[in-house]
Design a protein around this motif. Structure first.
Motif, PDB file in Angstrom:
ATOM      1  N   ARG A   1       1.706   6.402  -6.713  1.00 27.93           N
ATOM      2  CA  ARG A   1       0.613   7.099  -7.208  1.00 27.93           C
ATOM      3  C   ARG A   1      -0.296   6.265  -8.212  1.00 27.93           C
ATOM      4  N   THR A   2      -0.423   4.862  -7.736  1.00 23.94           N
ATOM      5  CA  THR A   2      -1.149   3.839  -8.532  1.00 23.94           C
ATOM      6  C   THR A   2      -2.193   3.083  -7.548  1.00 23.94           C
ATOM      7  N   THR A   3      -2.912   2.316  -8.046  1.00 25.78           N
ATOM      8  CA  THR A   3      -3.634   1.572  -7.052  1.00 25.78           C
ATOM      9  C   THR A   3      -3.273   0.336  -6.306  1.00 25.78           C
ATOM     10  N   GLN A   4      -3.706   0.210  -5.175  1.00 24.52           N
ATOM     11  CA  GLN A   4      -2.977  -1.267  -4.661  1.00 24.52           C
ATOM     12  C   GLN A   4      -3.189  -2.603  -5.424  1.00 24.52           C
ATOM     13  N   PRO A   5      -4.342  -2.805  -6.163  1.00 23.50           N
ATOM     14  CA  PRO A   5      -4.248  -3.831  -7.180  1.00 23.50           C
ATOM     15  C   PRO A   5      -3.290  -3.884  -8.070  1.00 23.50           C
ATOM     16  N   GLY A   6      -3.068  -2.572  -8.869  1.00 28.10           N
ATOM     17  CA  GLY A   6      -2.302  -2.431  -9.787  1.00 28.10           C
ATOM     18  C   GLY A   6      -0.498  -2.731  -9.378  1.00 28.10           C
TER      19      GLY A   6
ATOM     20  N   ALA B   1       2.423   1.781  -3.446  1.00 26.57           N
ATOM     21  CA  ALA B   1       1.231   2.187  -4.297  1.00 26.57           C
ATOM     22  C   ALA B   1       0.990   3.675  -4.040  1.00 26.57           C
ATOM     23  N   SER B   2       0.946   4.163  -2.885  1.00 24.50           N
ATOM     24  CA  SER B   2       0.690   5.587  -2.521  1.00 24.50           C
ATOM     25  C   SER B   2       1.921   6.370  -3.487  1.00 24.50           C
TER      26      SER B   2
ATOM     27  N   GLY C   1       0.829  -1.321  -0.023  1.00 28.04           N
ATOM     28  CA  GLY C   1       0.256  -0.017   0.079  1.00 28.04           C
ATOM     29  C   GLY C   1       0.840   1.273   0.139  1.00 28.04           C
TER      30      GLY C   1
END
Length: 146
Positions: free
Chosen positions: A56-61, A52-53, A49
């Motif tokens: 600047r992407t999603t956690q699934p990505g 991802a933050s 997480g």
């Protein structure tokens, strides 16, 4: 150029240089891969997480990207000792080596574009790089850039 336009100009130029270097070198790896490896190399292991933050992407990505990097043995996933529900990611020695090779490849690919830069201009670029590094390092540590 006025003061308000300097930082956006630097950011756009950096993106352009990265794109040019990747194209000229024939490097087909996604830029996100290098960003994640750089973050892990500079800041140490992190939760998915957090990565991802920062990217600047999603956690699934990010989970998908980490899966690819893990299959290539560039990162290692393990349970977070503080919270078994979370996963911690760390760069492997192979990941660090790949990152260093990528940086050298980009440096060597871009070098001819800067062959005519004078010593004075190199001094200016060096100082600008130092200033940018200081401000981005501080932002990464405080979370201000996120």
């Amino acid at each position: 150029m006025n003061r308000l336009d300097v930082i956006p100009s630097i950011v756009l130029s950096a993106y352009a240089l990265a794109r040019i270097a990747a194209q000229d070198a024939g490097n087909e790896a996604p830029a996100a891969q290098w960003r994640v490896l750089s973050l892990l190399d500079q800041q140490g292991s992190q939760r998915v997480g957090e990565l991802a933050s920062a990217a600047r992407t999603t956690q699934p990505g990010m989970t998908r990207l980490i899966g690819v990097l893990e299959r290539e043995e560039l990162v290692l996933r393990s349970p977070d000792p503080a919270d078994s529900r979370a996963t911690v990611v760390e760069v492997t020695p192979a990941g660090s080596a790949a990152l260093q090779a990528w940086r050298a490849e980009f440096r060597d690919t871009l070098a001819p574009r800067f062959a005519g830069v004078s010593d004075e201009e190199w001094g200016v670029l060096t100082r600008a790089a130092e200033i940018l590094s200081t401000h981005t390092d501080n932002a990464d540590k405080t979370g201000a850039a996120r």
